[in-house]
Design an enzyme around this catalytic site. Structure first.
Site, mmCIF file in Angstrom:
data_model
loop_
_atom_site.group_PDB
_atom_site.id
_atom_site.type_symbol
_atom_site.label_atom_id
_atom_site.label_comp_id
_atom_site.label_asym_id
_atom_site.label_seq_id
_atom_site.Cartn_x
_atom_site.Cartn_y
_atom_site.Cartn_z
ATOM 1 N N ARG A 38 0.824 -1.217 0.000
ATOM 2 C CA ARG A 38 0.000 0.000 0.000
ATOM 3 C C ARG A 38 0.857 1.265 0.000
ATOM 4 O O ARG A 38 0.486 2.263 -0.614
ATOM 5 C CB ARG A 38 -0.947 -0.012 1.201
ATOM 6 C CG ARG A 38 -2.096 -0.986 0.991
ATOM 7 C CD ARG A 38 -3.028 -1.063 2.177
ATOM 8 N NE ARG A 38 -4.267 -1.728 1.791
ATOM 9 C CZ ARG A 38 -5.218 -2.098 2.650
ATOM 10 N NH1 ARG A 38 -5.066 -1.858 3.939
ATOM 11 N NH2 ARG A 38 -6.312 -2.681 2.223
ATOM 12 N N LYS A 196 -17.803 -18.821 1.177
ATOM 13 C CA LYS A 196 -19.254 -18.799 1.359
ATOM 14 C C LYS A 196 -19.989 -18.018 0.281
ATOM 15 O O LYS A 196 -19.584 -16.930 -0.099
ATOM 16 C CB LYS A 196 -19.586 -18.186 2.721
ATOM 17 C CG LYS A 196 -19.117 -19.046 3.878
ATOM 18 C CD LYS A 196 -19.560 -18.450 5.189
ATOM 19 C CE LYS A 196 -19.342 -19.438 6.329
ATOM 20 N NZ LYS A 196 -19.688 -18.833 7.619
ATOM 21 N N GLY A 353 -8.428 -9.309 -1.009
ATOM 22 C CA GLY A 353 -7.259 -9.766 -0.243
ATOM 23 C C GLY A 353 -6.772 -11.161 -0.564
ATOM 24 O O GLY A 353 -5.612 -11.376 -0.911
ATOM 25 N N GLY A 376 -12.894 -4.603 0.376
ATOM 26 C CA GLY A 376 -14.315 -4.250 0.400
ATOM 27 C C GLY A 376 -14.745 -3.392 -0.774
ATOM 28 O O GLY A 376 -15.813 -3.601 -1.352
#
Length: 395
Positions: A38, A196, A353, A376
């Site tokens: 980052r 999931k 990620g 996100g």
């Protein structure tokens, strides 16, 4: 012509104070930065502004301090590693006495301001906090796509108070995303993996109307297999979501999107590295076995599908890639995608990620067209949602 202004639109900025929202939320171990990805992503914007004579004031958050100063989440500890990455001095400025400290900076200087989340109103986009930040600068640059899904004072509010521009990293990210799902070249394939279905429901619903091939891997593939009447044994599976999976498959049929589910799989009786495994047809999974990866025949046919595609969006691994040998399918398909990208036949955009970790593990992250470090924000973009930090930059 982009819908937002970039650094090219700034004109003469010599001596101007430019507030630059970056993502410096890096992992630390024993006081040292353990992954500086980052920090490196900010270099083009910050160095260009400094070289053009701006006084660069970097705004960023670190951790979740809940609106209170917390020394364990101070950006003071990132300042030295950041200076090393930039290859030039970086000042650290505490909120206490910030105005006086900023007044001593010269054109070309770079400073990191203390954690924006030390203000209780940062995450609430409180106008008083926006005013506090805006008073420090003349211009605003948002270069933190990874925080663009949050409507915070430093990511969204400031864009309404000061002339606002997209930084180089933000510009690259938005350009890549536009190529991948905004105005992509068809056929388009999407790889969606992960444990999931419940965490990726909105992504899957959005993608079936956008892409020509939807490749489902990871634990979520088991839920789709179960919806198709396959007995998945002891595999991770959200049996209560079988109807939802069925509805997504129906929507894909109606949209003319081909859904690819594995037809051969790698199974084991225990969830650990290197247990005894079998490669079987999905209809041959025993009651005491778990599906932990996609099998070689399915990977080969997925590779053939990619060879006919022009665009690929990838989010999530195909198997339990953090353990050998269940990283095999992810590595194999990633290498096929990377080779097609290098040939110039495929535009490949990946993000999230786990995805970045998986592509680094496969040694191909640099060969993809674009790899987003956002988690996100990348997912919300794949869901087709408006990202507040990006929307605020649009003219």
């Amino acid at each position: 012509m982009t819908a937002y202004k970039t650094l090219d639109d700034m004109g003469d900025i010599h001596g101007k104070r430019v507030l630059v929202r970056e993502d410096l939320n890096v992992p630390m171990q024993d006081g040292a930065v353990s992954d500086d990805t980052r920090l490196r992503a900010t270099v083009p914007t910050v160095t260009e502004l400094a070289d053009r004579g701006a006084i660069v004031l970097v705004l960023a958050h670190y951790g979740r301090p809940k609106g209170q100063p917390d020394p364990s989440m101070s950006l003071a500890m990132v300042t030295q590693p950041y200076a090393q990455v930039l290859g030039r001095p970086v000042r650290y400025i505490d909120w206490e006495g910030a105005d006086a400290a900023i007044a001593t900076l010269q054109p070309g200087d770079i400073a990191v301001l203390e954690n924006t989340r030390f203000f209780g109103g940062e995450e609430k986009n409180d106008p008083a906090v926006v005013d506090r930040f805006a008073a420090l600068g003349d211009l605003y640059v948002n270069d933190a796509f990874s925080a663009a899904h949050r409507a915070h004072a430093s990511t969204e509010g400031l864009a309404h108070r000061l002339p606002a521009f997209a930084g180089r990293a933000m510009e690259a990210e938005l350009g890549a995303l536009e190529k991948a799902l905004g105005q992509p070249e068809h056929p388009v394939a999407a790889v969606v993996g992960g444990a999931k279905v419940s965490t990726k429901l909105d992504v899957l619903k959005h993608l079936v109307a956008k892409v020509d091939h939807l490749i489902i891997g990871g634990g979520m593939a088991n839920t789709f297999l179960a919806a198709r009447g396959v007995d998945v044994g002891k595999s991770l599976c959200e049996h209560d979501l079988k109807d939802t999976a069925e509805a997504i498959l129906d929507a894909a049929d109606r949209a003319g999107c081909t859904v690819h589910l594995p037809y051969d799989v790698v199974v084991a009786k225990e969830f650990r590295a290197d247990p005894p495994t079998r490669t079987v047809n999905v209809h041959e999974v025993a009651a005491d076995e778990m599906i932990l990866d996609v099998g070689p025949a399915a990977v080969e046919s997925l590779g053939d599908a990619l060879k006919n595609c022009r665009t690929l969006v990838w989010n999530g691994p195909l198997g339990a890639f953090e353990m050998t040998p269940f990283d095999t399918a992810t590595i194999a398909l990633a290498r096929i995608a990377a080779a097609l990208t290098k040939d110039g036949s495929l535009v490949s955009v990946a993000g999230g990620g786990d995805t970045v970790a998986a592509l680094n593990h496969a040694g191909v992250a640099d060969d993809f067209t674009f790899v987003s470090t956002a988690g996100g924000a990348f997912l919300e973009w794949m869901e087709g949602r408006e990202l507040p930090g990006v929307a605020a930059l649009l003219r």
